[in-house]
Write an enzyme that holds these catalytic residues in place. Structure first.
Site, PDB file in Angstrom:
ATOM      1  N   LYS A 182       0.755  -1.058  -0.007  1.00 55.43           N
ATOM      2  CA  LYS A 182       0.016  -0.092  -0.006  1.00 55.43           C
ATOM      3  C   LYS A 182       0.876   1.365   0.059  1.00 55.43           C
ATOM      4  CE  LYS A 182      -1.523   2.052   3.417  1.00 55.43           C
ATOM      5  NZ  LYS A 182      -1.060   3.013   4.449  1.00 55.43           N
ATOM      6  N   ASP A 235      -5.860   1.214   1.423  1.00 54.90           N
ATOM      7  CA  ASP A 235      -6.173   1.557   2.641  1.00 54.90           C
ATOM      8  C   ASP A 235      -7.675   1.178   3.220  1.00 54.90           C
ATOM      9  OD1 ASP A 235      -7.637   3.693   1.774  1.00 54.90           O
ATOM     10  OD2 ASP A 235      -6.528   5.393   2.667  1.00 54.90           O
TER      11      ASP A 235
END
Length: 217
Positions: free
Chosen positions: A138, A157
């Site tokens: 991420k 996220d």
């Protein structure tokens, strides 16, 4: 304003309402190649700070460190007090110093050339995850998106995952994200992005803003 509930049919209207602001942010991403190595490094440090922390306090902390040059010269002990609002700040201060050491050349930071050595954003992401301590899928995706090299990558996220579930792109919120699962959800998001005619980077900013109430980065 946050949107507590919306569906796929609402997205074109919601996108139109935020399109100018979102497009301006994406143009900033695309123009990031004109920035300095120090600014590239600051963006990397921002992404290193974001796990389990809110984006705005993370960027504020990095901005303070840039202003007094500690981002480029400070020890972990000097950096830590500036990471206000950032969780696990001692650990993340150490990550910043380690990343700075990794990207340090003879004449200062040399991050742009090393990142630009890859033609494939996915391979670049894999390299960052492997070489830069503290960067997961991420965070590496976030960094590459923000410097304009990963505009088709997903920044998965909690805000994005929650809205992908709401929109039926994924069935359940994953308890953990392995590399394989991350890439699978990313492919599903890319297909969804194409189906609704909203580019990935803009879709990410839209979904994030619908959850938080504002467009950031």
């Amino acid at each position: 304003m946050k949107r507590s509930g919306f569906n796929v049919e609402d997205l074109p209207r919601l996108y139109a309402a935020r399109r100018e602001e979102i497009s301006r942010r994406v143009r900033e991403f695309r123009n990031f190649m004109n920035r300095s190595d120090e600014e590239f490094f600051a963006e990397l440090c921002f992404c290193l700070c974001t796990p389990q922390s809110k984006a705005v306090p993370c960027w504020n902390a990095v901005s303070r460190l840039m202003e007094n040059r500690l981002l480029y010269t400070g020890s972990p002990e000097e950096i830590t007090p500036y990471l206000r609002g950032v969780r696990f700040k001692e650990r993340k201060a150490a990550y910043i110093v380690e990343a700075r050491r990794f990207f340090r050349g003879e004449d200062g930071l040399k991050i742009k050339d090393r990142v630009l050595a890859f033609n494939d954003p996915s391979k670049m992401r894999d390299w960052l995850v492997k070489e830069v301590k503290g960067l997961g899928m991420k965070e590496a995706s976030h960094f590459l998106r923000n410097i304009g090299l990963g505009l088709n990558l997903a920044v998965l996220d909690r805000h994005i995952l929650k809205n992908l579930k709401r929109l039926g792109v994924i069935d359940d919120l994953p308890k953990t994200l392995t590399k394989r699962l991350y890439e699978r959800i990313e492919r599903d998001m890319q297909v969804f992005s194409e189906s609704i005619g909203i580019p990935m980077a803009e879709l990410d900013l839209l979904l994030w803003s619908l959850e938080t109430g504002f467009v950031f980065k």
